[in-house]
Write a protein that holds these residues in place. Structure first.
Motif, PDB file in Angstrom:
ATOM      1  N   ASP A   1       0.845  -1.200   0.000  1.00  0.00           N
ATOM      2  CA  ASP A   1       0.000   0.000   0.000  1.00  0.00           C
ATOM      3  C   ASP A   1       0.879   1.247   0.000  1.00  0.00           C
ATOM      4  N   THR A   2       1.253   1.675  -1.186  1.00  0.00           N
ATOM      5  CA  THR A   2       2.038   2.897  -1.333  1.00  0.00           C
ATOM      6  C   THR A   2       1.647   3.530  -2.665  1.00  0.00           C
ATOM      7  N   ASN A   3       2.220   4.670  -2.956  1.00  0.00           N
ATOM      8  CA  ASN A   3       1.898   5.311  -4.237  1.00  0.00           C
ATOM      9  C   ASN A   3       3.014   6.259  -4.648  1.00  0.00           C
TER      10      ASN A   3
ATOM     11  N   ARG B   1       8.146  12.559  -0.490  1.00  0.00           N
ATOM     12  CA  ARG B   1       8.977  12.373   0.707  1.00  0.00           C
ATOM     13  C   ARG B   1      10.449  12.123   0.395  1.00  0.00           C
ATOM     14  N   THR B   2      10.738  11.491  -0.764  1.00  0.00           N
ATOM     15  CA  THR B   2      12.122  11.046  -1.014  1.00  0.00           C
ATOM     16  C   THR B   2      12.712  11.509  -2.341  1.00  0.00           C
TER      17      THR B   2
ATOM     18  N   ARG C   1       6.852  -0.654   4.306  1.00  0.00           N
ATOM     19  CA  ARG C   1       6.884   0.357   3.237  1.00  0.00           C
ATOM     20  C   ARG C   1       7.684   1.617   3.573  1.00  0.00           C
ATOM     21  N   GLY C   2       7.752   1.971   4.871  1.00  0.00           N
ATOM     22  CA  GLY C   2       8.479   3.188   5.260  1.00  0.00           C
ATOM     23  C   GLY C   2       9.970   3.082   4.965  1.00  0.00           C
TER      24      GLY C   2
ATOM     25  N   VAL D   1      10.676   1.281   0.254  1.00  0.00           N
ATOM     26  CA  VAL D   1      10.540   2.084  -0.970  1.00  0.00           C
ATOM     27  C   VAL D   1      11.784   2.941  -1.236  1.00  0.00           C
TER      28      VAL D   1
ATOM     29  N   LEU E   1      18.825   3.334  13.159  1.00  0.00           N
ATOM     30  CA  LEU E   1      18.875   2.957  11.745  1.00  0.00           C
ATOM     31  C   LEU E   1      19.742   1.706  11.694  1.00  0.00           C
TER      32      LEU E   1
ATOM     33  N   MET F   1      14.306   1.876  10.539  1.00  0.00           N
ATOM     34  CA  MET F   1      14.758   3.275  10.438  1.00  0.00           C
ATOM     35  C   MET F   1      13.769   4.186  11.136  1.00  0.00           C
TER      36      MET F   1
ATOM     37  N   GLY G   1      12.768   7.267  10.726  1.00  0.00           N
ATOM     38  CA  GLY G   1      12.937   8.189   9.605  1.00  0.00           C
ATOM     39  C   GLY G   1      13.079   9.657   9.963  1.00  0.00           C
TER      40      GLY G   1
ATOM     41  N   VAL H   1      16.339  10.276  11.845  1.00  0.00           N
ATOM     42  CA  VAL H   1      17.492  10.206  10.931  1.00  0.00           C
ATOM     43  C   VAL H   1      17.573  11.498  10.116  1.00  0.00           C
ATOM     44  N   PHE H   2      16.450  11.946   9.611  1.00  0.00           N
ATOM     45  CA  PHE H   2      16.412  13.165   8.798  1.00  0.00           C
ATOM     46  C   PHE H   2      17.017  14.350   9.568  1.00  0.00           C
TER      47      PHE H   2
ATOM     48  N   ASN I   1      18.281  10.667   0.422  1.00  0.00           N
ATOM     49  CA  ASN I   1      16.920  11.134   0.228  1.00  0.00           C
ATOM     50  C   ASN I   1      17.050  12.500  -0.445  1.00  0.00           C
TER      51      ASN I   1
ATOM     52  N   ILE J   1      16.855  15.513   1.768  1.00  0.00           N
ATOM     53  CA  ILE J   1      18.035  15.808   2.590  1.00  0.00           C
ATOM     54  C   ILE J   1      19.043  16.603   1.755  1.00  0.00           C
TER      55      ILE J   1
ATOM     56  N   GLY K   1      24.935   8.245   7.817  1.00  0.00           N
ATOM     57  CA  GLY K   1      24.091   7.054   7.847  1.00  0.00           C
ATOM     58  C   GLY K   1      24.163   6.293   9.141  1.00  0.00           C
TER      59      GLY K   1
HETATM   60  N1  ACO Z   1       3.727   4.839   1.186  1.00  0.00           N
HETATM   61  C1  ACO Z   1       2.627   5.418   1.697  1.00  0.00           C
HETATM   62  N2  ACO Z   1       2.512   5.760   3.003  1.00  0.00           N
HETATM   63  C2  ACO Z   1       3.569   5.511   3.790  1.00  0.00           C
HETATM   64  C3  ACO Z   1       4.730   4.909   3.321  1.00  0.00           C
HETATM   65  C4  ACO Z   1       4.790   4.566   1.949  1.00  0.00           C
HETATM   66  N3  ACO Z   1       5.866   4.003   1.392  1.00  0.00           N
HETATM   67  N4  ACO Z   1       5.601   4.791   4.343  1.00  0.00           N
HETATM   68  C5  ACO Z   1       4.995   5.292   5.431  1.00  0.00           C
HETATM   69  N5  ACO Z   1       3.777   5.722   5.103  1.00  0.00           N
HETATM   70  C6  ACO Z   1       2.782   6.342   5.965  1.00  0.00           C
HETATM   71  C7  ACO Z   1       2.990   6.008   7.418  1.00  0.00           C
HETATM   72  O1  ACO Z   1       2.398   4.783   7.759  1.00  0.00           O
HETATM   73  C8  ACO Z   1       2.323   7.182   8.098  1.00  0.00           C
HETATM   74  O2  ACO Z   1       0.947   6.960   8.095  1.00  0.00           O
HETATM   75  P1  ACO Z   1       0.011   7.460   9.330  1.00  0.00           P
HETATM   76  O3  ACO Z   1       0.207   8.938   9.383  1.00  0.00           O
HETATM   77  O4  ACO Z   1      -1.346   7.027   8.912  1.00  0.00           O
HETATM   78  O5  ACO Z   1       0.562   6.756  10.521  1.00  0.00           O
HETATM   79  C9  ACO Z   1       2.609   8.347   7.164  1.00  0.00           C
HETATM   80  O6  ACO Z   1       2.944   7.761   5.884  1.00  0.00           O
HETATM   81  C10 ACO Z   1       3.753   9.208   7.608  1.00  0.00           C
HETATM   82  O7  ACO Z   1       4.835   8.342   7.981  1.00  0.00           O
HETATM   83  P2  ACO Z   1       6.196   8.898   8.491  1.00  0.00           P
HETATM   84  O8  ACO Z   1       7.120   7.761   8.742  1.00  0.00           O
HETATM   85  O9  ACO Z   1       5.934   9.868   9.609  1.00  0.00           O
HETATM   86  O10 ACO Z   1       6.651   9.678   7.221  1.00  0.00           O
HETATM   87  P3  ACO Z   1       7.704  10.825   7.107  1.00  0.00           P
HETATM   88  O11 ACO Z   1       7.042  12.042   6.668  1.00  0.00           O
HETATM   89  O12 ACO Z   1       8.600  10.875   8.295  1.00  0.00           O
HETATM   90  O13 ACO Z   1       8.568  10.292   5.886  1.00  0.00           O
HETATM   91  C11 ACO Z   1      10.677   9.275   5.472  1.00  0.00           C
HETATM   92  C12 ACO Z   1       9.280   9.078   5.995  1.00  0.00           C
HETATM   93  C13 ACO Z   1      10.623   9.555   3.977  1.00  0.00           C
HETATM   94  C14 ACO Z   1      11.481   8.019   5.682  1.00  0.00           C
HETATM   95  C15 ACO Z   1      11.308  10.484   6.201  1.00  0.00           C
HETATM   96  O14 ACO Z   1      11.231  10.301   7.583  1.00  0.00           O
HETATM   97  C16 ACO Z   1      12.691  10.711   5.819  1.00  0.00           C
HETATM   98  O15 ACO Z   1      12.951  11.243   4.774  1.00  0.00           O
HETATM   99  N6  ACO Z   1      13.644  10.377   6.678  1.00  0.00           N
HETATM  100  C17 ACO Z   1      15.027  10.490   6.409  1.00  0.00           C
HETATM  101  C18 ACO Z   1      15.613   9.190   6.463  1.00  0.00           C
HETATM  102  C19 ACO Z   1      16.125   8.752   5.146  1.00  0.00           C
HETATM  103  O16 ACO Z   1      16.011   9.340   4.126  1.00  0.00           O
HETATM  104  N7  ACO Z   1      16.800   7.667   5.213  1.00  0.00           N
HETATM  105  C20 ACO Z   1      17.385   7.118   4.077  1.00  0.00           C
HETATM  106  C21 ACO Z   1      18.182   5.985   4.494  1.00  0.00           C
HETATM  107  S1  ACO Z   1      19.277   6.383   5.730  1.00  0.00           S
HETATM  108  C22 ACO Z   1      20.498   7.163   5.056  1.00  0.00           C
HETATM  109  O17 ACO Z   1      20.872   6.870   3.944  1.00  0.00           O
HETATM  110  C23 ACO Z   1      21.099   8.259   5.834  1.00  0.00           C
END
Ligand code: ACO
Length: 333
Positions: free
Chosen positions: A28-30, A37-38, A154-155, A158, A194, A223, A225, A228-229, A263, A266, A321
């Protein structure tokens, strides 16, 4: 002391392109959520013939050819990955075998997203001191086989993709420049923010199987997320600044910043914070996702192919990381 130059860059990514649309068919993603987000639109997933070492070897062969260096001139291998072929031995030895070269040393670096820059620093020390002349440095990841590809995961799932990048590092000739400085940091109190926790020495496979808990997802990457951000944007900026200060350079002296492709948000945050122009930052996460230790060398190789990374450029590499670890390098390409 000698200087270390990058004599060749190469990369290899599997053919299999997996779009956000493809992922939305299995969880369940889109596309809108992932893109917003990324910044990621698609990534590559390895095929049955791909392994972290085989992808690394393919990238290495490209880098060697571009460097004009025969594989038998390689004195040492450094392999950075968080997704090794085996739990042990590490993939460095497999590259030695796959290249069919003499019994040179092979070192495995386990610093995740910072692995390539850590590996660069290690290799630089060996060349600077005169111990080795040519070192093969590889960053390679095969994430796809170890991700939770259900809605539960999915968090994380993806974000990641597969691929490999490699550089050949060589002793610079008299008067040539190269790696100017490298900087490495860690903050282990955030190790579990992480991480992929199990199996580990305290929680081995039999224990996991014995408990047979369907909610036990400790063998999938975790993670925090948001956390980490917030840390990433601070540490990226700090470590870039540290490299500039160490070399009495300013932001405007950077021809190209190649950040670890964690991301797109970032990278854009850092770019804005440091007032870097678009042409000073190279991003390709849109096409490959986050390939952890492979992301910087893939980006370097692609930027070189596109003419965006040129001989003589002042280049800054920066990574953050899992660990947390973060690192930077400033170099004259
Ligand atoms: N598709 C659809 N919905 C999703 C997905 C997905 N793939 N993943 C999570 N959601 C939902 C969650 O379930 C949540 O739903 P809810 O509000 O009903 O509970 C909602 O989206 C928000 O979830 P969050 O985890 O709070 O989303 P956030 O806005 O924090 O974005 C993300 C997540 C993109 C991971 C963000 O935190 C981020 O950019 N973090 C930085 C970490 C990163 O980029 N790491 C990369 C790897 S580490 C590195 O290389 C340093």
């Amino acid at each position: 002391m000698y200087k270390t130059k990058i004599s060749g860059v190469g990369h290899y990514v599997p053919d299999n392109v997996v779009t956000n649309e493809d992922l939305s068919k299995i969880m369940d993603t889109n596309d809108a959520w992932i893109t917003e987000r990324t910044g990621i639109k698609e990534r590559r997933f390895a095929g049955p013939a791909d392994s972290p070492s085989s992808m690394g070897t393919k990238a290495a062969l490209v880098a060697l050819e571009r460097a004009g260096i025969d594989k038998n001139e390689i004195d040492f291998i450094v392999f950075a990955t968080l997704s090794p072929d085996y739990y042990f031995p590490g993939p460095g030895v497999l590259v030695q075998e796959q290249l069919g070269i003499k019994e040179v040393g092979a070192l495995d670096v386990r610093n995740q997203c910072s692995g390539f820059v850590y590996g660069l620093s290690v290799a630089d020390q060996f060349i600077k001191t005169g111990m080795y002349k040519n070192i093969l440095l590889i960053g390679s990841e095969l994430h796809s086989g170890g991700l939770d590809m259900t809605t539960r995961g999915r968090g994380v799932s993806v974000i990641f993709g597969d691929g490999a990048g490699a550089v050949v590092l060589s002793r610079a000739n008299e008067g040539e420049e190269g790696i100017l400085s490298t900087h490495m940091h860690s903050e282990g109190k955030y190790a579990e923010e992480l991480a992929l926790i199990a199996p580990n020495t305290a929680r081995w496979v039999p224990t996991i199987m014995e408990n047979n808990d369907p909610d036990d997802i400790s063998y999938y990457p975790y993670m925090n997320g948001n956390f980490v951000f917030k840390h990433a944007v601070v540490r990226f900026a700090e470590v870039i600044q540290e490299a500039l200060v160490a070399n009495s350079k300013k932001i405007e002296d950077i021809d190209l910043l190649i950040p670890h492709q964690a991301n797109l948000r970032i990278s854009q945050f850092i770019q804005k914070k440091m007032a870097l122009r678009d042409d000073q930052v190279y991003n390709n996460i849109m096409r490959y996702g986050n390939t952890t230790a492979a992301s910087i060398p893939i980006a370097m190789s692609e930027a070189w192919e596109k003419g965006k990374l040129k001989r003589g450029d002042t280049v800054c590499l920066a990574a953050f990381g899992s660990g947390f670890t973060w690192a930077s390098a400033l170099l004259k390409f």
